[in-house]
Design a protein around this motif. Structure first.
Motif, PDB file in Angstrom:
ATOM      1  N   ARG A  56      48.278  42.539  45.854  1.00  0.00           N
ATOM      2  CA  ARG A  56      47.792  41.211  45.473  1.00  0.00           C
ATOM      3  C   ARG A  56      46.561  41.379  44.587  1.00  0.00           C
ATOM      4  N   TYR A  57      46.205  40.330  43.911  1.00  0.00           N
ATOM      5  CA  TYR A  57      45.093  40.419  42.961  1.00  0.00           C
ATOM      6  C   TYR A  57      43.794  40.852  43.631  1.00  0.00           C
ATOM      7  N   ARG A  58      43.589  40.506  44.880  1.00  0.00           N
ATOM      8  CA  ARG A  58      42.363  40.897  45.581  1.00  0.00           C
ATOM      9  C   ARG A  58      42.248  42.409  45.771  1.00  0.00           C
ATOM     10  N   ASP A  59      43.365  43.101  45.670  1.00  0.00           N
ATOM     11  CA  ASP A  59      43.371  44.559  45.791  1.00  0.00           C
ATOM     12  C   ASP A  59      42.918  45.260  44.515  1.00  0.00           C
ATOM     13  N   LEU A  60      42.884  44.540  43.408  1.00  0.00           N
ATOM     14  CA  LEU A  60      42.483  45.127  42.132  1.00  0.00           C
ATOM     15  C   LEU A  60      40.987  45.450  42.139  1.00  0.00           C
ATOM     16  N   GLU A  61      40.642  46.644  41.733  1.00  0.00           N
ATOM     17  CA  GLU A  61      39.233  47.030  41.647  1.00  0.00           C
ATOM     18  C   GLU A  61      38.488  46.095  40.693  1.00  0.00           C
ATOM     19  N   VAL A  62      39.122  45.716  39.598  1.00  0.00           N
ATOM     20  CA  VAL A  62      38.479  44.833  38.626  1.00  0.00           C
ATOM     21  C   VAL A  62      38.162  43.473  39.257  1.00  0.00           C
ATOM     22  N   TYR A  63      39.049  42.979  40.108  1.00  0.00           N
ATOM     23  CA  TYR A  63      38.784  41.712  40.788  1.00  0.00           C
ATOM     24  C   TYR A  63      37.600  41.864  41.742  1.00  0.00           C
ATOM     25  N   GLN A  64      37.587  42.929  42.504  1.00  0.00           N
ATOM     26  CA  GLN A  64      36.507  43.154  43.474  1.00  0.00           C
ATOM     27  C   GLN A  64      35.157  43.284  42.775  1.00  0.00           C
ATOM     28  N   GLY A 115      36.220  46.844  30.292  1.00  0.00           N
ATOM     29  CA  GLY A 115      36.989  48.068  30.079  1.00  0.00           C
ATOM     30  C   GLY A 115      38.268  48.087  30.910  1.00  0.00           C
ATOM     31  N   GLN A 116      38.157  47.659  32.165  1.00  0.00           N
ATOM     32  CA  GLN A 116      39.336  47.627  33.031  1.00  0.00           C
ATOM     33  C   GLN A 116      40.351  46.595  32.531  1.00  0.00           C
ATOM     34  N   LEU A 117      39.869  45.469  32.044  1.00  0.00           N
ATOM     35  CA  LEU A 117      40.772  44.442  31.509  1.00  0.00           C
ATOM     36  C   LEU A 117      41.487  44.938  30.252  1.00  0.00           C
ATOM     37  N   VAL A 118      40.763  45.638  29.400  1.00  0.00           N
ATOM     38  CA  VAL A 118      41.373  46.205  28.188  1.00  0.00           C
ATOM     39  C   VAL A 118      42.496  47.162  28.582  1.00  0.00           C
ATOM     40  N   LYS A 156      26.120  45.781  32.758  1.00  0.00           N
ATOM     41  CA  LYS A 156      26.939  46.999  32.836  1.00  0.00           C
ATOM     42  C   LYS A 156      28.172  46.781  33.711  1.00  0.00           C
ATOM     43  N   SER A 157      28.031  45.990  34.767  1.00  0.00           N
ATOM     44  CA  SER A 157      29.195  45.657  35.597  1.00  0.00           C
ATOM     45  C   SER A 157      30.242  44.939  34.763  1.00  0.00           C
ATOM     46  N   TYR A 158      29.783  44.035  33.915  1.00  0.00           N
ATOM     47  CA  TYR A 158      30.728  43.307  33.060  1.00  0.00           C
ATOM     48  C   TYR A 158      31.297  44.190  31.964  1.00  0.00           C
ATOM     49  N   ASP A 159      30.551  45.195  31.504  1.00  0.00           N
ATOM     50  CA  ASP A 159      31.128  46.183  30.587  1.00  0.00           C
ATOM     51  C   ASP A 159      32.275  46.923  31.279  1.00  0.00           C
ATOM     52  N   LYS A 160      32.062  47.294  32.535  1.00  0.00           N
ATOM     53  CA  LYS A 160      33.109  47.976  33.313  1.00  0.00           C
ATOM     54  C   LYS A 160      34.314  47.057  33.488  1.00  0.00           C
ATOM     55  N   ILE A 161      34.057  45.805  33.834  1.00  0.00           N
ATOM     56  CA  ILE A 161      35.135  44.823  34.000  1.00  0.00           C
ATOM     57  C   ILE A 161      35.924  44.691  32.700  1.00  0.00           C
ATOM     58  N   MET A 199      44.242  47.097  31.343  1.00  0.00           N
ATOM     59  CA  MET A 199      45.364  46.321  31.889  1.00  0.00           C
ATOM     60  C   MET A 199      46.211  45.728  30.769  1.00  0.00           C
ATOM     61  N   VAL A 200      45.564  45.242  29.724  1.00  0.00           N
ATOM     62  CA  VAL A 200      46.315  44.695  28.587  1.00  0.00           C
ATOM     63  C   VAL A 200      47.084  45.813  27.897  1.00  0.00           C
ATOM     64  N   LYS A 201      46.404  46.925  27.648  1.00  0.00           N
ATOM     65  CA  LYS A 201      47.027  48.058  26.959  1.00  0.00           C
ATOM     66  C   LYS A 201      48.240  48.581  27.722  1.00  0.00           C
ATOM     67  N   ASN A 202      48.151  48.562  29.048  1.00  0.00           N
ATOM     68  CA  ASN A 202      49.233  49.072  29.904  1.00  0.00           C
ATOM     69  C   ASN A 202      49.943  47.931  30.633  1.00  0.00           C
ATOM     70  N   SER A 203      50.036  46.802  29.980  1.00  0.00           N
ATOM     71  CA  SER A 203      50.554  45.598  30.652  1.00  0.00           C
ATOM     72  C   SER A 203      51.956  45.784  31.224  1.00  0.00           C
ATOM     73  N   ASP A 204      52.788  46.581  30.562  1.00  0.00           N
ATOM     74  CA  ASP A 204      54.162  46.773  31.060  1.00  0.00           C
ATOM     75  C   ASP A 204      54.179  47.353  32.468  1.00  0.00           C
ATOM     76  N   GLN A 205      53.157  48.142  32.823  1.00  0.00           N
ATOM     77  CA  GLN A 205      53.097  48.719  34.159  1.00  0.00           C
ATOM     78  C   GLN A 205      52.843  47.665  35.234  1.00  0.00           C
ATOM     79  N   TRP A 206      52.280  46.539  34.844  1.00  0.00           N
ATOM     80  CA  TRP A 206      51.890  45.495  35.800  1.00  0.00           C
ATOM     81  C   TRP A 206      52.944  44.395  35.917  1.00  0.00           C
ATOM     82  N   LEU A 207      53.867  44.342  34.981  1.00  0.00           N
ATOM     83  CA  LEU A 207      54.831  43.246  34.967  1.00  0.00           C
ATOM     84  C   LEU A 207      55.864  43.362  36.085  1.00  0.00           C
TER      85      LEU A 207
END
Length: 129
Positions: free
Chosen positions: A10-18, A114-117, A107-112, A119-127
């Motif tokens: 679930r989305y709550r398990d995502l490190e980026v969400y946490q 980066g993680q979002l980028v 810096k936390s938002y820079d990390k966020i 996820m977009v780059k590897n979006s097929d893995q999440w679909l």
């Protein structure tokens, strides 16, 4: 499918969400000390944008059947994270936040971002196929 992805149910398990949730809560606590005249401007804006990163991640998670919709929601997350960074800059310039606290959050938002980028780059893995 890699091992780490299988653990995410679930989305709550995502490190980026946490990370985004923790940052939003820190912003909420820090913004309690902003001046009252900022209540309907900077305080509301920084709280809204920081929370919106999390909300859009949840929405993106539910749209994984549709690649374009998933990526669009992740793009919304990126926009909200960047907006939060801008409000952090204003908070420092207006002397509402200490530079070091704001820098750590930035810096936390820079990390966020980066993680979002990634996820977009590897979006097929999440679909959901």
């Amino acid at each position: 499918m890699n091992v780490e992805r299988r653990l995410i149910k679930r989305y709550r398990d995502l490190e980026v969400y946490q990370t985004a949730f923790d940052a939003a809560m820190e912003i909420f606590e820090l913004s309690k000390q902003f001046p009252k005249e900022e209540r309907y401007s900077l305080t509301d804006q920084i709280r809204r944008s920081s929370r919106s990163v999390c909300a859009n991640l949840g929405e993106a998670w539910r749209k994984r059947r549709y690649k374009a919709a998933f990526i669009a929601k992740l793009s919304d997350c990126q926009a909200e994270a960047t907006e939060t960074q801008i409000w952090l800059e204003f908070s420092v310039k207006c002397h509402y936040l200490e530079t070091e606290r704001a820098r750590a959050l930035y810096k936390s938002y820079d990390k966020i971002l980066g993680q979002l980028v990634l996820m977009v780059k590897n979006s097929d893995q999440w679909l959901i196929h």
